[in-house]
Design a protein around this motif. Structure first.
Motif, PDB file in Angstrom:
ATOM      1  N   TYR A  37       0.943  -1.110  -0.018  1.00 53.92           N
ATOM      2  CA  TYR A  37      -0.092   0.079   0.042  1.00 53.92           C
ATOM      3  C   TYR A  37       0.839   1.541   0.005  1.00 53.92           C
ATOM      4  O   TYR A  37       0.619   2.300  -0.740  1.00 53.92           O
ATOM      5  N   SER A  38       1.962   1.256   0.732  1.00 48.94           N
ATOM      6  CA  SER A  38       2.867   2.356   0.986  1.00 48.94           C
ATOM      7  C   SER A  38       3.540   2.426  -0.466  1.00 48.94           C
ATOM      8  O   SER A  38       3.953   3.486  -1.145  1.00 48.94           O
ATOM      9  N   LEU A  39       3.923   1.421  -1.251  1.00 54.26           N
ATOM     10  CA  LEU A  39       4.690   1.430  -2.188  1.00 54.26           C
ATOM     11  C   LEU A  39       3.815   2.147  -3.414  1.00 54.26           C
ATOM     12  O   LEU A  39       4.099   2.929  -4.230  1.00 54.26           O
ATOM     13  N   ALA A  40       2.547   1.594  -3.397  1.00 56.60           N
ATOM     14  CA  ALA A  40       1.395   2.215  -4.595  1.00 56.60           C
ATOM     15  C   ALA A  40       1.358   3.726  -4.302  1.00 56.60           C
ATOM     16  O   ALA A  40       1.296   4.529  -4.952  1.00 56.60           O
ATOM     17  N   ARG A  41       1.257   4.034  -2.898  1.00 56.91           N
ATOM     18  CA  ARG A  41       0.821   5.301  -2.602  1.00 56.91           C
ATOM     19  C   ARG A  41       2.078   6.350  -3.046  1.00 56.91           C
ATOM     20  O   ARG A  41       2.075   7.395  -3.493  1.00 56.91           O
ATOM     21  N   ARG A  42       3.158   6.006  -2.582  1.00 53.41           N
ATOM     22  CA  ARG A  42       4.352   6.816  -2.910  1.00 53.41           C
ATOM     23  C   ARG A  42       4.849   6.835  -4.317  1.00 53.41           C
ATOM     24  O   ARG A  42       5.209   7.856  -4.868  1.00 53.41           O
ATOM     25  N   ALA A  43       4.283   5.600  -5.083  1.00 55.13           N
ATOM     26  CA  ALA A  43       4.636   5.774  -6.558  1.00 55.13           C
ATOM     27  C   ALA A  43       3.738   6.729  -7.497  1.00 55.13           C
ATOM     28  O   ALA A  43       4.306   7.486  -8.380  1.00 55.13           O
ATOM     29  N   ARG A  44       2.456   7.058  -6.909  1.00 53.67           N
ATOM     30  CA  ARG A  44       1.662   8.066  -7.604  1.00 53.67           C
ATOM     31  C   ARG A  44       1.316   9.232  -6.815  1.00 53.67           C
ATOM     32  O   ARG A  44       0.601   9.996  -6.613  1.00 53.67           O
ATOM     33  N   GLY A  45       2.652   9.611  -5.966  1.00 51.27           N
ATOM     34  CA  GLY A  45       2.703  10.864  -4.937  1.00 51.27           C
ATOM     35  C   GLY A  45       2.410  11.951  -5.958  1.00 51.27           C
ATOM     36  O   GLY A  45       1.759  12.857  -5.408  1.00 51.27           O
ATOM     37  N   ASP A  46       3.134  12.176  -7.019  1.00 52.07           N
ATOM     38  CA  ASP A  46       2.775  13.485  -7.885  1.00 52.07           C
ATOM     39  C   ASP A  46       1.738  13.493  -8.701  1.00 52.07           C
ATOM     40  O   ASP A  46       1.495  14.428  -9.555  1.00 52.07           O
ATOM     41  N   GLY A  47       0.992  12.409  -8.634  1.00 59.94           N
ATOM     42  CA  GLY A  47      -0.394  12.227  -9.789  1.00 59.94           C
ATOM     43  C   GLY A  47       0.005  11.846 -11.141  1.00 59.94           C
ATOM     44  O   GLY A  47      -0.743  12.040 -11.884  1.00 59.94           O
ATOM     45  N   ARG A  48       1.299  11.501 -11.469  1.00 69.16           N
ATOM     46  CA  ARG A  48       1.688  11.197 -12.797  1.00 69.16           C
ATOM     47  C   ARG A  48       0.899   9.866 -13.238  1.00 69.16           C
ATOM     48  O   ARG A  48       0.854   8.920 -12.616  1.00 69.16           O
ATOM     49  N   PRO A  49       0.088   9.803 -14.307  1.00 65.94           N
ATOM     50  CA  PRO A  49      -0.567   8.502 -14.785  1.00 65.94           C
ATOM     51  C   PRO A  49       0.237   7.457 -14.957  1.00 65.94           C
ATOM     52  O   PRO A  49      -0.199   6.352 -14.953  1.00 65.94           O
ATOM     53  N   GLU A  50       1.226   7.604 -15.423  1.00 64.68           N
ATOM     54  CA  GLU A  50       2.268   6.552 -15.828  1.00 64.68           C
ATOM     55  C   GLU A  50       2.627   5.818 -14.587  1.00 64.68           C
ATOM     56  O   GLU A  50       2.901   4.581 -14.662  1.00 64.68           O
ATOM     57  N   TYR A  51       2.579   6.161 -13.221  1.00 68.23           N
ATOM     58  CA  TYR A  51       3.004   5.366 -11.928  1.00 68.23           C
ATOM     59  C   TYR A  51       1.593   5.329 -11.090  1.00 68.23           C
ATOM     60  O   TYR A  51       1.882   4.797  -9.942  1.00 68.23           O
ATOM     61  N   LYS A  52       0.429   5.315 -11.665  1.00 65.50           N
ATOM     62  CA  LYS A  52      -0.820   5.116 -11.209  1.00 65.50           C
ATOM     63  C   LYS A  52      -0.808   3.390 -11.174  1.00 65.50           C
ATOM     64  O   LYS A  52      -1.336   2.924 -12.334  1.00 65.50           O
ATOM     65  N   VAL A  53      -0.712   2.757 -10.053  1.00 66.52           N
ATOM     66  CA  VAL A  53      -0.628   1.309 -10.059  1.00 66.52           C
ATOM     67  C   VAL A  53      -1.200   0.835  -8.836  1.00 66.52           C
ATOM     68  O   VAL A  53      -1.035   1.428  -7.677  1.00 66.52           O
ATOM     69  N   SER A  54      -1.981  -0.237  -8.728  1.00 66.40           N
ATOM     70  CA  SER A  54      -2.477  -0.780  -7.553  1.00 66.40           C
ATOM     71  C   SER A  54      -1.686  -1.756  -6.677  1.00 66.40           C
ATOM     72  O   SER A  54      -0.543  -2.045  -7.133  1.00 66.40           O
ATOM     73  N   GLU A  55      -2.125  -1.960  -5.597  1.00 60.11           N
ATOM     74  CA  GLU A  55      -1.224  -2.885  -4.677  1.00 60.11           C
ATOM     75  C   GLU A  55      -1.050  -4.245  -5.162  1.00 60.11           C
ATOM     76  O   GLU A  55      -0.032  -4.794  -5.000  1.00 60.11           O
ATOM     77  N   TYR A  56      -2.046  -4.752  -5.541  1.00 62.29           N
ATOM     78  CA  TYR A  56      -2.110  -5.982  -6.399  1.00 62.29           C
ATOM     79  C   TYR A  56      -1.246  -6.165  -7.498  1.00 62.29           C
ATOM     80  O   TYR A  56      -0.367  -7.216  -7.568  1.00 62.29           O
ATOM     81  N   THR A  57      -1.132  -5.169  -8.310  1.00 60.64           N
ATOM     82  CA  THR A  57      -0.288  -5.216  -9.524  1.00 60.64           C
ATOM     83  C   THR A  57       1.441  -5.236  -9.042  1.00 60.64           C
ATOM     84  O   THR A  57       2.249  -5.985  -9.437  1.00 60.64           O
ATOM     85  N   LEU A  58       1.589  -4.544  -7.864  1.00 62.60           N
ATOM     86  CA  LEU A  58       2.882  -4.369  -7.148  1.00 62.60           C
ATOM     87  C   LEU A  58       3.277  -5.741  -6.706  1.00 62.60           C
ATOM     88  O   LEU A  58       4.505  -6.286  -6.778  1.00 62.60           O
ATOM     89  N   ARG A  59       2.149  -6.404  -6.195  1.00 58.56           N
ATOM     90  CA  ARG A  59       2.572  -7.507  -5.304  1.00 58.56           C
ATOM     91  C   ARG A  59       2.757  -8.632  -6.515  1.00 58.56           C
ATOM     92  O   ARG A  59       3.613  -9.734  -6.180  1.00 58.56           O
ATOM     93  N   GLN A  60       2.426  -8.494  -7.700  1.00 60.83           N
ATOM     94  CA  GLN A  60       2.619  -9.559  -8.777  1.00 60.83           C
ATOM     95  C   GLN A  60       3.995  -9.421  -9.343  1.00 60.83           C
ATOM     96  O   GLN A  60       4.514 -10.374  -9.850  1.00 60.83           O
ATOM     97  N   ALA A  61       4.568  -8.031  -9.186  1.00 64.53           N
ATOM     98  CA  ALA A  61       6.110  -8.240  -9.675  1.00 64.53           C
ATOM     99  C   ALA A  61       7.075  -9.084  -8.734  1.00 64.53           C
ATOM    100  O   ALA A  61       8.313  -9.502  -9.132  1.00 64.53           O
ATOM    101  N   LEU A  62       6.642  -9.632  -7.470  1.00 70.11           N
ATOM    102  CA  LEU A  62       7.534 -10.528  -6.692  1.00 70.11           C
ATOM    103  C   LEU A  62       6.948 -12.071  -6.905  1.00 70.11           C
ATOM    104  O   LEU A  62       7.522 -12.748  -6.102  1.00 70.11           O
ATOM    105  N   ASP A  63       6.105 -12.349  -7.568  1.00 70.83           N
ATOM    106  CA  ASP A  63       5.389 -13.628  -7.500  1.00 70.83           C
ATOM    107  C   ASP A  63       6.077 -14.695  -8.449  1.00 70.83           C
ATOM    108  O   ASP A  63       6.010 -15.774  -8.736  1.00 70.83           O
TER     109      ASP A  63
END
Length: 297
Positions: A37-63
């Motif tokens: 959750y913290s990773l997703a919030r910090r990734a879209r901190g400045d509101g840029r659309p290319e970094y708007k990603v969900s927690e589930y998507t970030l979790r898949q990067a390590l599966d």
């Protein structure tokens, strides 16, 4: 986030590539104790659309599966890691997981002799090129071959020049053997079909046969032999005929030498002599046939 242009491995292979394991380990180390959750919030901190990603998507990067490049960059951004290094690690893992298709062996044309054969050979060489689009071939061929020119040449109108053909082969990375085969076929088309082989012995045999036929027919063309009596009659007739001709010509010369007024009509004797000479000339073929003389043409 646009994911259509990125390739993603949907199933984990039995033997995982080392590059993929390196990328996953680097991402796990960059995450540390942060929650997804913290990773997703910090990734879209400045509101840029290319970094708007969900927690589930970030979790898949390590599966164990290769995530997309935007997801990997968003993960590194949320973890405060080096995004350029993340991009390099992802590119290495992508090459290992999704290797480029193996290029078929370059096509080497055969001994074609027609413009249609040249067009077929060029299209088959293009089919085995690393880049088959007309735009890519035109960029690699140089200013001499545009996309429209390549389209016309590959359609058969007009026939390419030797320079255009060499540039086309270089753009297709055809190799020395295929390039030499294309240029050799191009020369055969320009030279035309080969001349028929003339067998010297056959001409000599034909000449010998012709000479044999002529010699066999010669006795039939020769005049028949005469005995001494027939020959004597023949000579007398020939001498009498020649005497008449000589007398007529001498008399004609005398008449022509006799002066007469201009415009005067020729004498009756001259008219009679000319008529006689004309009659003798008309009778010449008949006389020749009668005495057996061969006519001259």
């Amino acid at each position: 986030m646009n994911r259509a242009s990125d390739r993603t491995t949907r199933s984990r292979p039995g033997a995982e590539p080392a590059e993929l394991a390196t990328l996953r380990g680097w991402l796990r180390a960059a995450k540390g104790n942060l929650t997804f959750y913290s990773l997703a919030r910090r990734a879209r901190g400045d509101g840029r659309p290319e970094y708007k990603v969900s927690e589930y998507t970030l979790r898949q990067a390590l599966d164990g599966r290769l995530s997309t490049l935007p997801t990997t960059l968003a993960f590194a951004r949320g973890a405060g890691a080096d995004q350029k290094k993340a991009e390099r690690l992802w590119a290495a893992a992508d090459r290992a997981v999704n290797p480029p298709p193996r290029r078929p062996a370059p096509y080497v044309p055969g001994a074609f002799t027609t413009p249609a054969g040249l067009v077929r050979a060029m299209n088959r060489v293009r089919a085995t090129a690393p880049h088959t689009s007309l735009r890519a071939l035109a960029d690699r061929a140089g200013p001499g071959l545009s996309r429209s020119t390549l389209h016309r040449l590959l359609s058969g109108a007009p026939m390419p020049t030797a320079g255009q053909l060499a540039a086309f082969a270089a753009a297709c990375e055809a190799g020395e053997a295929a390039t030499a085969a294309l240029l050799a076929g191009h020369r055969r088309i320009l030279d035309g079909p080969p001349r028929p082989f003339r067998y010297g012995c056959a001409e000599a045999e034909w000449a010998a046969e012709r000479r044999y036929r002529d010699e066999a027919a010669r006795p039939w063309l020769a005049e028949p032999e005469r005995d001494w009596y027939e020959q004597q009659l023949h000579d007398e007739r020939e001498a009498d005929y020649q005497r008449q001709i000589d007398e007529a010509e001498a008399l004609l010369d005398e008449l022509e030498a006799d002066p007469h007024p201009a415009g005067a009509a020729p004498s009756p004797a001259g008219r009679d002599l000319r008529a006689e000479l004309a009659a003798i000339a008309r009778a010449q073929p008949i006389y020749d046939a009668w005495i057996g003389r061969a006519r001259s043409t």
